[in-house]
Design a protein around this motif. Structure first.
Motif, PDB file in Angstrom:
ATOM      1  N   TYR A 142       0.817  -1.202   0.000  1.00 53.63           N
ATOM      2  CA  TYR A 142       0.000   0.000   0.000  1.00 53.63           C
ATOM      3  C   TYR A 142       0.859   1.264   0.000  1.00 53.63           C
ATOM      4  CZ  TYR A 142      -4.312  -2.567   0.452  1.00 53.63           C
ATOM      5  OH  TYR A 142      -5.382  -3.387   0.192  1.00 53.63           O
ATOM      6  N   ARG A 191      -2.212   2.558  -6.145  1.00 51.97           N
ATOM      7  CA  ARG A 191      -3.173   1.477  -6.109  1.00 51.97           C
ATOM      8  C   ARG A 191      -3.966   1.337  -7.408  1.00 51.97           C
ATOM      9  NH1 ARG A 191      -2.910  -2.182  -4.707  1.00 51.97           N
ATOM     10  NH2 ARG A 191      -4.912  -2.774  -3.839  1.00 51.97           N
ATOM     11  N   HIS A 230       1.015   0.844  -9.938  1.00 51.36           N
ATOM     12  CA  HIS A 230       1.890   0.461  -8.816  1.00 51.36           C
ATOM     13  C   HIS A 230       3.218   1.215  -8.845  1.00 51.36           C
ATOM     14  CE1 HIS A 230      -0.908  -2.607  -7.651  1.00 51.36           C
ATOM     15  NE2 HIS A 230      -0.864  -3.134  -8.859  1.00 51.36           N
ATOM     16  N   VAL A 288      -5.253   4.732   1.204  1.00 50.37           N
ATOM     17  CA  VAL A 288      -4.846   4.364  -0.152  1.00 50.37           C
ATOM     18  C   VAL A 288      -4.116   5.526  -0.809  1.00 50.37           C
ATOM     19  CG1 VAL A 288      -5.697   3.663  -2.416  1.00 50.37           C
ATOM     20  CG2 VAL A 288      -6.752   2.742  -0.358  1.00 50.37           C
TER      21      VAL A 288
END
Length: 579
Positions: free
Chosen positions: A514, A518, A523, A539
């Motif tokens: 995390y 996300r 990523h 997030v």
């Protein structure tokens, strides 16, 4: 075959419950009972448990002696099938390190933070100490050598998991049922695989939300602990959030209350020690007649493939059968295990892994009372998000960091590259069962094999003769070791001082998932560019575009995560779930 077996079991149940005929003829014996005729009967098991009471004074004497010798990790040499299994684990670990594949088990955080050169050195030393009968045990009675012992155990675990997976990959479900009907026939009903309940969609969503909270707390705590470690500071327990600390203590107290009858001494203790491993003993052992082994060197290629996918399990099963002495905390000999080498219950939550833990940790191969005084807790246990998120584990994290620094600095300063190659060579000399070597070692290998031949023993397909092998190795000390002993595709290694491990306190293991964008297929991992969601604060995204793209997936969690992260009690329950 399944239908036929089902009919046979149904007929057997009917015959067992039916009254005897007027002519006095007894019911037809059950096929399963006949299959277990050379195994432990219920009367024999009852007798065995009664005998355990007679050895209680001996067990208690061992406890007292172990407490007196708490600096002794290894009470004796490994012998028989257990020694063969350990030797196979050492050779397998040499291959793993040389090819940089499966050599860093995350459950041993200190071990994987040591350089490959240091790990091979410790493995070679503990191998010589435990397998060669004339070598002193005093040389390996250190915490570092115990850690190398754990590394070999984990290497065997990896091989077991590979075998369990490969069996299905090679044959497939349908083909396997057909080709292994004889195996299924020879195993007791208790050995049949139990289907595991699939995770529901609600459970999956809840798990992911909890993971997000753990990652959030873990990444924050990881940074704080890294700063403390750099400054050489310790954990200040008084500054731990009191609500979390109180909740952890309450859970510990509740757990202690359930263990009040499990103290050492008396029948309650005995019953507890028997029941704690019931999952691998319950149902009784399979019959010895079911242990029909595959031939180690079959001529048929198809059978050869069959053998290799069972090789490690057969070695483990032989080791279990060699264990007969009760010990603390496991008082049941492993020969009573409720499975044999034919069992495949999957690579996760497997009986194999539980039984291997008992063998290597609780069966008397190591002094349990020397390792249970904080040593095992320090070295065994992955550094997960839960570890960093839960304050109760923070002191262990600091201890791991300090241990790594202390052990690495001592080794790195005195590292000799030639010694690394010699350490590889000695592992091969003592443990190998095949004749192979890199080209640069071929001259040494030819002389080594000649000495073995003159001493009337072979290493080709044969284990054992560990002291003779060591003597043969030492007689050739004049041979240099210019390169790695393994094959030419060996992955080059940097010097130990340059070895960079990402799995310790300063690395990216905990909270990494995390700590990236996300959005699907993004990523991005640039911490400077990541931005938190303004509502949930959990997030992160690398750009507004990624946030908008992921909103379809995140909108159902956003409000819930925002509420969860503000609830300290909720956070405790989530972060303390591993207690």
């Amino acid at each position: 075959n399944k239908k036929k077996r089902s009919q046979q079991k149904k007929l057997a149940r009917t015959e067992r419950t039916a009254p005897a005929s007027s002519g006095g003829a007894s019911a037809k014996p059950n096929k399963t009972d006949a299959r277990r005729s050379d195994s432990y009967s219920s009367d024999e098991r009852e007798k065995f448990f009664s005998e355990l009471w007679k050895v209680m004074p001996k067990l208690q004497a061992n406890i007292k002696k172990s407490n007196e010798d708490f600096n002794i990790f290894f009470p004796g040499k490994l012998k028989g099938a257990i020694a063969r299994l350990f030797a196979k684990g050492c050779e397998s670990y040499l291959e793993k390190v040389s090819t940089h594949c499966n050599d860093t088990p995350e459950s041993l955080p200190v071990w994987i933070a040591l350089s490959p050169q240091q790990r091979i050195k410790l493995t070679s030393e503990v191998m010589v100490g435990l397998l060669c009968e004339d070598e002193p045990l005093e040389n390996i009675q250190t915490q570092q050598h115990f850690l190398a012992y754990l590394g070999v155990w984990k290497s065997i675990e990896v091989d077991i998991n590979i075998e369990l997976d490969s069996e299905y990959d090679m044959f497939g479900d349908d083909v396997q049922v057909e080709r292994h009907s004889a195996i299924e026939e020879s195993c007791p009903p208790e050995l049949t695989n139990k289907s595991k309940r699939a995770e529901t969609e609600e459970e999956k969503v809840d798990r992911r939300r909890k993971d997000a909270i753990k990652n959030k707390i873990a990444s924050r705590q990881k940074r704080r602990l890294a700063k403390k470690a750099e400054k050489g500071l310790d954990i200040d327990a008084s500054k731990i959030d009191e609500s979390i600390k109180a909740g952890i203590r309450a859970k510990e107290e509740a757990r202690k209350k359930t263990d009040t009858n499990n103290q050492f001494g008396g029948k309650d203790m005995m019953q507890y020690l028997i029941e704690r491993n019931a999952d691998v003993f319950e149902g009784g052992p399979p019959s010895q007649s079911s242990r029909s082994y595959l031939k180690p060197h079959p001529q048929d290629k198809e059978d050869e493939d069959m053998y290799h996918i069972y090789e490690c399990r057969i070695l483990c099963d032989d080791a279990f059968q060699d264990h007969e002495d009760p010990s603390i905390p496991n008082i049941l000999p492993l020969k009573l295990l409720n499975f044999n080498w034919k069992l495949n219950d999957g690579a996760s939550d497997s009986k194999w892994l539980r039984a291997l833990y008992i063998l290597f940790i609780e069966a008397g191969l190591v002094n349990y009372y020397a390792i249970s005084n904080g040593v095992l807790d320090l070295h065994l246990g992955e550094l997960t998000d839960e570890t960093f998120a839960n304050p109760d584990h923070h002191q262990r994290i600091m201890n791991i960091k300090r241990t790594i620094q202390l052990w690495r600095s001592a080794f790195d300063d005195s590292y000799d590259e030639t010694q690394f190659y010699l350490n590889q060579r000695i592992i091969y000399a003592i443990c190998a069962e095949q004749e192979w070597a890199a080209t640069t070692h071929q001259g040494w290998l030819n002389h080594f094999l000649n000495i073995c031949h003159e001493d009337n023993f072979s290493i080709d397909g044969v284990s054992g003769n560990y002291q003779k092998r060591l003597n043969a190795y030492r007689s050739l000390s004049s041979f240099d070791a210019p390169t790695t002993f393994y094959h030419s595709y060996f992955v080059s290694r940097p010097p130990p001082r340059e070895y960079d491990d990402k799995n310790n306190i300063g690395g990216d293991l905990a909270g990494y998932y995390y700590e990236s964008c996300r959005a699907h297929w993004c990523h991005s991992y640039s911490k400077k560019d990541l931005m938190k969601c303004s509502r949930c604060k959990v997030v992160k995204y690398c750009s507004t575009e990624c946030q908008e793209k992921d909103w379809v997936n995140h909108k159902k969690d956003c409000k819930i995560l925002a509420k969860m992260i503000k609830d300290k009690d909720k956070v405790y329950r989530i972060c303390g779930e591993d207690l």
